[in-house]
Scaffold this motif. Structure first.
Motif, PDB file in Angstrom:
ATOM      1  N   PHE A  97       0.821  -1.208   0.000  1.00 15.60           N
ATOM      2  CA  PHE A  97       0.000   0.000   0.000  1.00 15.60           C
ATOM      3  C   PHE A  97       0.861   1.266   0.000  1.00 15.60           C
ATOM      4  O   PHE A  97       0.466   2.291  -0.580  1.00 15.60           O
ATOM      5  N   GLY A  98       2.041   1.244   0.640  1.00 12.94           N
ATOM      6  CA  GLY A  98       2.900   2.426   0.665  1.00 12.94           C
ATOM      7  C   GLY A  98       3.420   2.784  -0.706  1.00 12.94           C
ATOM      8  O   GLY A  98       3.397   3.961  -1.117  1.00 12.94           O
ATOM      9  N   ARG A 157       8.100  15.874   0.747  1.00 14.56           N
ATOM     10  CA  ARG A 157       7.334  16.055   1.992  1.00 14.56           C
ATOM     11  C   ARG A 157       6.276  14.949   2.138  1.00 14.56           C
ATOM     12  O   ARG A 157       6.065  14.421   3.244  1.00 14.56           O
ATOM     13  N   THR A 158       5.639  14.640   1.006  1.00 11.78           N
ATOM     14  CA  THR A 158       4.630  13.569   1.061  1.00 11.78           C
ATOM     15  C   THR A 158       5.262  12.229   1.439  1.00 11.78           C
ATOM     16  O   THR A 158       4.715  11.466   2.257  1.00 11.78           O
ATOM     17  N   GLY A 178       6.327   7.938   5.197  1.00 11.84           N
ATOM     18  CA  GLY A 178       7.305   7.157   5.949  1.00 11.84           C
ATOM     19  C   GLY A 178       7.074   7.224   7.446  1.00 11.84           C
ATOM     20  O   GLY A 178       7.220   6.213   8.161  1.00 11.84           O
ATOM     21  N   ALA A 179       6.733   8.428   7.951  1.00 14.64           N
ATOM     22  CA  ALA A 179       6.465   8.562   9.382  1.00 14.64           C
ATOM     23  C   ALA A 179       5.251   7.725   9.792  1.00 14.64           C
ATOM     24  O   ALA A 179       5.262   7.044  10.835  1.00 14.64           O
ATOM     25  N   VAL A 180       4.201   7.775   8.947  1.00 10.69           N
ATOM     26  CA  VAL A 180       3.016   6.966   9.244  1.00 10.69           C
ATOM     27  C   VAL A 180       3.361   5.478   9.219  1.00 10.69           C
ATOM     28  O   VAL A 180       2.906   4.691  10.071  1.00 10.69           O
ATOM     29  N   VAL A 200       4.495   0.389  12.074  1.00 13.41           N
ATOM     30  CA  VAL A 200       5.386  -0.722  12.455  1.00 13.41           C
ATOM     31  C   VAL A 200       5.534  -0.799  13.966  1.00 13.41           C
ATOM     32  O   VAL A 200       5.484  -1.881  14.563  1.00 13.41           O
ATOM     33  N   ILE A 201       5.734   0.371  14.597  1.00 10.68           N
ATOM     34  CA  ILE A 201       5.864   0.381  16.061  1.00 10.68           C
ATOM     35  C   ILE A 201       4.589  -0.133  16.718  1.00 10.68           C
ATOM     36  O   ILE A 201       4.637  -0.962  17.650  1.00 10.68           O
TER      37      ILE A 201
END
Length: 423
Positions: A20-21, A124-125, A130-132, A137-138
């Motif tokens: 999905f990423g 930026r997107t 990546g942050a999401v 993952v965490i």
């Protein structure tokens, strides 16, 4: 198991994020590029309409007037027939996004924007995605750890429970985990633990009862055999041998009774029998022991009573009471028979100090004893009495009076009793 659960959960999450990423990055990149192109197109059309309106209004068209109409990172070139080109903004270097719009008065407006703006926005997107993904993952790792602990800890507990059952500790844990399948296994293990506990209790109880109940007839039998060895009179030997045979039969009955009670303590074989016969049998068996102790044992009360019960069990109950008086009582022991209502009562009393006040009716509990004894004789006697519908009670503590209550109503006739025995 915990590590495998965490690894499998994390692998699934990474695959989902990858699929999905990547798709989301592609879609967002195209969307940003298309948005930038549409922005340039709209800016070119807007400037063309402004120039048209100023030409029609015969107004001045200069760079100073139109400079505010162009964005900070945009560059525009306005070409009007018969006039020098008008440049607005700073001309970008490298790859650009551009669009040329034609005006109604023959002018052309070209707007350019550096493609680096698209690259920055895409970056930026990607950073946001990546942050999401990292947060996902965490969260997946934490969830996997929680689920692994939730599943692995109960399995460890259940394994420990099974190991305890195998090592002879049948205590149920009554612990549940909120997982239907694991709770079902826990239910089965607890049920098995309770059954094993009952079986072990029955075996221990049988061993304790046997050691206590067999001691009395074996002692009496030993005394009879000693009498035989000490006499040369054939008549005495014959009489003592007959009594010994009677005691052997009683010993056999004791063993059968104990085995029956170990399987089901409420299975009685009650019949109507002569109570005097059982009492006289006990008097004959116990008189030598009382004579050796310098004491006497007598009987009195109503004669020719018939009671309902198992003669062997009633004999064991009376033997336990007589032995109890011999060990803990004093003076003469008396067996009195009487009738109360529809019950025949045998009272056993002696002239001793009686039952201590701190014991009271607890004297019928197992492990409760007034002196250094096993503490199971009276408990076994009460069980035997209740097995055939009777009861054993402490009627008086000082001097001690124990009462054995037996029904006088004959047991109901069973139709199967009339069926012939198949051999």
């Amino acid at each position: 198991m915990r590590r495998r659960l965490i690894q499998s959960t994390l692998a699934v999450v990474l695959v989902v994020i990858a699929v999905f990423g990547v798709s989301l990055v592609i879609v967002e990149s195209r969307t940003i590029s298309n948005s930038a192109q549409e922005r340039v197109d709209s800016e070119a059309l807007r400037l063309a309409s402004i120039v048209d309106s100023r030409i029609l209004g015969d107004e001045d068209i200069t760079a100073d007037i139109l400079r505010s109409q162009v964005g900070r990172e945009q560059y525009a070139v306005i070409r009007i027939p018969g006039k020098a080109p008008i440049e607005l903004g700073v001309k970008p270097e490298g790859d650009v996004i551009h669009y040329t719009a034609d005006g109604e008065e023959g002018e052309t407006v070209t707007v350019q924007e550096p493609r680096s703006t698209v690259t920055r926005e895409v970056g930026r997107t990607l950073l946001i995605i990546g942050a999401v993904a990292l947060l996902a993952v965490i969260a997946a790792v934490l969830l996997a750890i929680r689920q692994a602990n939730r599943l692995a800890s109960p399995l460890t507990d259940l394994a420990e429970t099974a190991e305890r059952l195998g090592s002879g500790d049948p205590r149920p844990r009554h612990k549940r985990y909120g997982v239907p399948e694991l709770d079902r296994v826990a239910d089965v293990l607890d049920s098995s633990a309770e059954r094993i506990g009952r079986m072990l209790t029955a075996e221990r109880r049988l061993a304790a009862d046997a050691s206590h109940q067999l001691r009395t007839p074996l002692t009496a039998l030993s005394m009879r055999l000693e009498e035989i060895t000490l006499t040369d009179d054939p008549d005495t030997v014959k009489e003592e041998a007959n009594v010994a045979l009677t005691q052997v039969e009683r010993l056999t009955d004791v063993v059968e009774r104990l085995l029956t009670n170990s399987r089901d303590p409420r299975t009685g074989s009650a019949v109507s029998f002569d109570l005097d016969e059982v009492i006289q049998q006990q008097l004959a068996e116990w008189r030598p022991a009382y004579r050796s102790a310098g004491r006497a044992i007598v009987s009195s009360g109503k004669r020719h009573l018939r009671a309902v019960g198992t003669p062997g069990a009633v004999a064991q109950v009376l033997a336990a009471l007589i032995e109890n008086s011999l060990m803990h009582g004093g003076g003469t022991v008396a067996l009195r028979t009487r009738v109360t209502g529809n019950q025949a009562v045998v009272e056993v009393t002696d002239e001793g100090a009686g039952v201590p006040a701190d014991l009271g009716n607890r004297i019928f509990e197992r492990t409760i004893s007034g002196r250094n004894s096993t503490g199971i004789g009276l408990a076994v006697a009460r069980d035997l009495a209740e097995a055939d519908g009777g009861r054993l009670e402490l009627l008086q503590a000082q001097p001690p009076v124990f009462g054995l209550f037996l029904s006088r109503t004959p047991p109901p006739h069973k139709p199967e009793d009339d069926l012939p025995t198949v051999r």
